[in-house]
Enzyme design. Structure first.
Site: not given
Length: 116
Positions: A2-4, A26
């Site tokens: 999700n950060g990417t 995830d």
């Protein structure tokens, strides 16, 4: 993960053309069925549970296994089902710790007669 994805979206908002592959264990990126990394993480977690399950059964013990996952229990749920877990706790569903203890005690009591 999700950060990417968030960083890619920020770059897109700045006008850059971005191609982003949904890669996270995830399995929680919107619009995807299965993300890259989820299947291999599931296989590793399931294998670990299988090994621990065998040891627990042969020694008459209850083992608690924690599976990595950020805020989503997809990997935990799938690995727990595949590995034959008696109790599976995921962040999306609240639980009562007393019921978890009860299930563990019940599981332990059901195994003991076979080991003696």
């Amino acid at each position: 993960g999700n950060g990417t994805q968030k960083t890619a979206n920020l770059l897109r908002e700045e006008g850059l053309n971005i191609i982003h592959l949904p890669k996270t264990i995830d399995n929680d990126i919107y619009g995807t069925d299965v993300t890259f990394g989820f299947q291999s993480a599931l296989e590793i977690a399931t294998n670990a549970i299988d090994c621990i399950h065998t040891t627990a059964a042969s020694h008459g013990r209850v083992f608690i296994v924690e599976i990595m996952g950020h805020k989503v229990g997809s990997l935990t749920l799938n690995a727990g089902v595949a590995g034959g877990a008696d109790v599976i706790l995921i962040p999306e569903i609240p639980y009562d710790i007393n019921k978890v203890v009860e299930a563990s005690v019940t599981r332990q009591a059901s195994v003991l007669p076979f080991l003696q």
